[in-house]
Design an enzyme around this catalytic site. Structure first.
Site, PDB file in Angstrom:
ATOM      1  N   GLU A  61      13.253  35.845  15.546  1.00 53.19           N
ATOM      2  CA  GLU A  61      13.877  36.199  13.866  1.00 53.19           C
ATOM      3  C   GLU A  61      14.598  34.781  13.570  1.00 53.19           C
ATOM      4  O   GLU A  61      14.614  34.404  12.480  1.00 53.19           O
ATOM      5  CB  GLU A  61      14.607  37.382  14.027  1.00 53.19           C
ATOM      6  CG  GLU A  61      13.347  38.374  13.983  1.00 53.19           C
ATOM      7  CD  GLU A  61      12.532  39.107  15.187  1.00 53.19           C
ATOM      8  OE1 GLU A  61      11.864  39.434  15.422  1.00 53.19           O
ATOM      9  OE2 GLU A  61      13.880  38.140  16.120  1.00 53.19           O
ATOM     10  N   HIS A 130      12.742  50.709  14.493  1.00 53.60           N
ATOM     11  CA  HIS A 130      11.186  50.164  13.640  1.00 53.60           C
ATOM     12  C   HIS A 130      11.125  50.886  12.138  1.00 53.60           C
ATOM     13  O   HIS A 130      10.164  50.712  12.255  1.00 53.60           O
ATOM     14  CB  HIS A 130      10.490  50.594  14.094  1.00 53.60           C
ATOM     15  CG  HIS A 130      10.758  49.393  15.392  1.00 53.60           C
ATOM     16  ND1 HIS A 130      10.689  50.152  16.519  1.00 53.60           N
ATOM     17  CD2 HIS A 130       9.509  48.511  15.448  1.00 53.60           C
ATOM     18  CE1 HIS A 130      11.094  48.913  17.826  1.00 53.60           C
ATOM     19  NE2 HIS A 130      10.029  47.515  17.133  1.00 53.60           N
TER      20      HIS A 130
END
Length: 326
Positions: A61, A130
């Site tokens: 990321e 998530h």
């Protein structure tokens, strides 16, 4: 174009429209090329635009957002995908300390016109790492615009506005809405960031929602209409800029306010909105303000438990009903 389009298809359509319009727009992220995105939101882009403009990245990321920042500072308009919004934490230094501050710290000499797209929210049993609705994380950082569309047409229109923005935008795509269908957007569809929409009119209570909570609010309003309670539903669409004017105008008609948000009650956007209303619209209120929000716990896997944590139609109906009777 078909007479309906899914939210998922609208993401790819919105990206493709801007890529056709402006050659400086590029996309980067994990599995967005050949695979078409883990949520199938970038299908067809690699085939149309090629690997020069659709970049598959390593699983990092920091690398994705760092590369996007550099590209934006040097004349491109990158759209970076972070697969799940929970993973924004992995590149938080870029998102909180670097990207939103460059334009200010250079006295406007350097802009960072980038979009960070991410799959947000729960309701699908994906568990604690998530499933989070993380709009409130980004809300704490001055210098970021925050968009969270609820319909396919808004996805396309707001994506266009986000990509054209000279300031960085965090664009939250709700996982629970990906399969939902709606009217296709007209050509050149553009939805100005920071403009809420009144998606249902009513005279008794104003119900303000965002993203996946908009259909929840609408279903609650439909049920309450059978009891003679008129609920006006406002889809905020954006948190920054925040369209408080539309909310206050609605409150002028209804005199009662309920907010429904998926992020946790603690530090949720509803608290900010409610404080503005208390400050600027106190005289409009005929009842206390109610906030319905996610519980302050890690999200459970089990659907029966997740339903206890995230706002539901039943919870909204109960809160609005009690407020209407106040």
């Amino acid at each position: 174009m078909a007479d309906v389009i899914t939210y998922r298809e609208a993401v790819a359509e919105g990206l493709a429209r801007e890529m056709r319009r402006d050659p400086s727009v590029v996309c980067l992220g994990e599995d967005i090329g050949e695979a078409g995105g883990v949520f199938k939101t970038t299908v067809g882009l690699l085939k149309e635009f090629g690997p020069e403009r659709v970049w598959d990245t390593p699983i990092s990321e920091q690398a994705i957002v760092g590369a996007a920042m550099g590209a934006a500072m040097t004349g491109m308009r990158p759209v970076a995908e972070i697969m799940f919004s929970d993973f924004l934490a992995c590149c938080w230094d870029y998102l909180a300390n670097e990207i939103p501050k460059v334009r200010y710290m250079t006295g406007g000499q350097v802009t960072v016109p980038l979009v960070v797209r991410t799959a947000n929210g729960g309701g699908l049993g994906f568990g604690a790492q998530h499933s989070q609705a993380t709009e409130n994380w980004a809300l704490t950082v001055p210098g970021l615009k925050i968009a969270a569309p609820a319909t396919p047409a808004d996805v396309v229109g707001m994506m266009a506005a986000a990509i054209r923005s000279d300031d960085p935008v965090v664009f939250f795509e709700h996982k629970g809405l990906l399969a939902s269908k709606g009217a296709p957007p007209p050509p050149d569809h553009l939805v100005e960031l920071g403009r809420a929409a009144v998606v249902r009119e009513g005279a008794d209570v104003t119900l303000v929602a965002l993203a996946a909570m908009v259909p929840v609010a609408l279903s609650a309003a439909a049920r309450l209409a059978e009891e003679g309670i008129g609920v006006e539903v406002v889809d905020l669409r954006c948190l920054v800029p925040l369209d408080t004017a539309t909310v206050l105008a609605s409150l002028g008609r209804t005199s009662r306010l309920v907010t429904v948000e998926e992020n946790p009650y603690q530090g949720g956007w509803g608290g900010t909105l409610v404080s503005v209303v208390a400050d600027e619209g106190f005289g409009l209120l005929d009842a206390p303000v109610r906030r319905i929000a996610g519980e302050c716990v890690p999200l459970p896997f089990a659907d029966a438990l997740e339903e206890q944590v995230i706002p539901t139609t039943d919870k909204v109906v109960a809160a609005v009903r009690s407020l209407a009777a106040y």
